[in-house]
Motif scaffolding. Structure first.
Motif, PDB file in Angstrom:
ATOM      1  N   PRO A   1      87.403  29.217  -0.719  1.00 28.02           N
ATOM      2  CA  PRO A   1      86.508  28.052  -0.819  1.00 28.02           C
ATOM      3  C   PRO A   1      85.831  27.682   0.502  1.00 28.02           C
TER       4      PRO A   1
ATOM      5  N   SER B   1      81.851  28.087   0.947  1.00 29.38           N
ATOM      6  CA  SER B   1      81.098  26.833   1.094  1.00 29.38           C
ATOM      7  C   SER B   1      80.285  26.830   2.379  1.00 29.38           C
ATOM      8  N   SER B   2      80.915  27.271   3.475  1.00 26.03           N
ATOM      9  CA  SER B   2      80.224  27.304   4.756  1.00 26.03           C
ATOM     10  C   SER B   2      79.029  28.260   4.700  1.00 26.03           C
TER      11      SER B   2
ATOM     12  N   VAL C   1      77.321  18.454   1.372  1.00 25.83           N
ATOM     13  CA  VAL C   1      78.739  18.396   1.732  1.00 25.83           C
ATOM     14  C   VAL C   1      79.374  17.121   1.187  1.00 25.83           C
TER      15      VAL C   1
ATOM     16  N   LEU D   1      82.567  19.447   0.024  1.00 33.53           N
ATOM     17  CA  LEU D   1      82.782  20.829   0.431  1.00 33.53           C
ATOM     18  C   LEU D   1      83.690  20.898   1.659  1.00 33.53           C
TER      19      LEU D   1
END
Length: 508
Positions: free
Chosen positions: A165, A169-170, A209, A214
């Motif tokens: 994750p 996400s990054s 985010v 996130l």
């Protein structure tokens, strides 16, 4: 009496205020992103932007270009900080500033315009590639291996490790940021011209985010005062290290060249006063001296913010001074806002900035029309990736000098064979670089007839060629030189070849 550049009419003032706000909005994410990528607190990037506006912006030199931390120095600053520590950054930047001021005072500023454009483009291309390779790791939430070559070699393995994750996400935030930067200016309407793409990209990243919660890293906020480190007299002792002196020279060369090339580009964008290069170099040096005193990032003139300033309708240097005021107010009143910015979004901005440093569209036509320039550009970029910034630029300058020497030493040999003699007429510049061609041609001549060397059309005859031709005429039966071509040395050679006397040395 006030400067003519600061005599503001109401309409000019309003244009400058609006332009300064645009430049401020462009500068915030870039200042912060460059600081984070350089391995220093984010606030130091804002400090350099503030100094660039309030100090360099108020000094004479260029009227509309904007100064601040530059992506072009990110790699070099990161290497310096990693090797010598953040504590050494202040004295490095301070020494750079003092050296720039000194160079400007002795009138050296205009000579930076003599640096080969192929070297500059190669330098920027190498910086761009190293910057991209390092920031791709930050986009994926990973740590870069280290050097530019190691970073490039590790990219295939990085792509296989983008799992889980946090990494996904990054990466999504970074890729999304790049997509916004590419597509924003292509949108119809006036909105892309009002809101800068980097600001929109960062705002959307913050919103994404927060909305989807996130698990991505955000900027660590330390506070403006806590981030500063005043440089003291004891720090000057660090300059005894030859490695640090090399970094200072690299900072000076790259920052000065980038600033003055930016000034030349900005001058082509507007019809106002032209840049005074020595004064601009002094202004950049004064700004870097102050940045060094407080331990901030090195400063250069930056083309992205400068172009935004011109395109926003700036009339005078008031716009760039005001952009420094807005940066100061932001850093003083809203420092906590920095903690909301995802690191991956800033990495995406720098990947996009690094890609723009690579002259993709000019390499192919350059190869077709000026192959030697293309070789210098490519070699400079590769040397920066394989070694470091300083060695890469030195190699590029050396190659540019060799290329120019080779091209300007062109010599032509016209051979006229007759029954009673052979005449060889030399024209152009006879230097040691062309000596193999000259001797091969002479040694291939028939041995059954006397040979006459006509030097009348030579523009230049260097010592190596003079000595070699003197030796050849002395050992070749019937060979002699005629006329006084090539200046005094050519006349001396002609006399020696004709009557057997050794030519006098120059100056006797």
């Amino acid at each position: 009496m006030s400067s003519p550049h600061l005599r503001l009419r109401p309409d000019a003032l309003s244009q400058d205020v609006l332009a300064s706000i645009v430049v401020f909005l462009v500068a915030v994410p870039l200042c912060v992103g460059i600081a984070v990528a350089s391995g220093v607190p984010a606030e130091l990037g804002l400090v350099t932007g503030i100094v660039g506006g309030l100090v360099a912006g108020a000094m004479p030199g260029s009227s509309l270009q904007v100064s601040g931390p530059a992506a072009g120095l990110t790699v070099l600053v990161y290497e310096a900080v990693t090797t010598h520590g953040v504590a050494a950054l202040g004295i490095l930047v301070l020494a750079t500033g003092l050296l720039q001021v000194g160079l400007g005072l002795v009138g050296f500023g205009r000579w930076f315009r003599a640096i080969s454009t192929a070297v500059v483009h190669g330098m920027l291309a190498g910086i761009g590639l190293v910057l991209i390779s390092s920031q791709l790791y930050a986009m994926a939430g990973a740590s870069a291996p280290g050097s530019g070559l190691d970073n490039l070699a590790g990219l295939p393995d990085l792509f296989t490790r983008v799992t889980g994750p946090a990494a996904l996400s990054s990466t999504a935030i970074g890729v999304g940021t790049i997509a916004v930067l590419i597509l924003w200016k292509r949108l119809p309407g006036r909105l892309p011209g009002v809101l800068p793409g980097p600001l929109v990209a960062v705002a959307l990243a913050i919103a994404a985010v927060a909305l989807f919660d996130l698990p991505v890293a955000t900027i660590e906020v330390r506070g403006l005062i806590d981030s500063l480190r005043l440089t003291g007299l004891d720090d000057f002792g660090l300059l005894a290290d030859l490695g640090l002196l090399g970094v200072v020279f690299a900072f000076t060369l790259i920052a000065s060249a980038e600033s003055l090339f930016s000034a030349a580009a900005v001058d082509r964008m507007h019809g106002g006063p032209r840049t005074q290069y020595n004064k601009e170099l002094i202004a950049q040096g004064a700004g870097n001296t102050l940045c060094g005193l407080v331990g901030a990032l090195p400063m250069t003139a930056v083309i992205v913010r400068s172009a935004a300033n011109v395109q926003a309708g700036a009339r005078t240097k008031a716009s760039r001074i005001l952009h420094g005021v807005w940066l100061l107010l932001f850093a003083a009143l809203f420092p906590a806002a920095l903690g909301l910015i995802p690191v991956a979004a800033l990495a995406g901005i720098l990947v996009h900035a690094g890609a723009k440093l690579i002259p993709v569209t000019t390499i192919r036509p350059l190869w077709r029309e000026h192959r030697g320039e293309a070789v210098v550009l490519t070699a400079t970029a590769l040397a920066i990736i394989l070694t470091d910034m300083f060695m890469g630029v030195l190699l590029g300058i050396g190659l540019a000098v060799v290329k120019t020497a080779w091209e300007t030493s062109a010599v032509r040999l016209d051979v006229d064979e007759r029954e009673d003699r052979v005449t060889v007429a030399l024209s152009g510049s006879a230097t040691f670089l062309r000596l193999p061609l000259i001797l091969d041609t002479l040694e291939a001549l028939p041995k059954d007839r006397p040979v006459e060397l006509d030097l009348s059309r030579l523009r230049h005859l260097d010592h190596a060629c003079r000595t070699a031709l003197e030796a050849w005429t002395a050992h070749s039966a019937g060979a002699h030189a005629s006329t006084d071509g090539g200046g005094p040395r050519g006349a001396a050679l002609a006399a020696a070849a004709t009557d057997g006397r050794r030519p006098p040395e120059p100056g006797r």
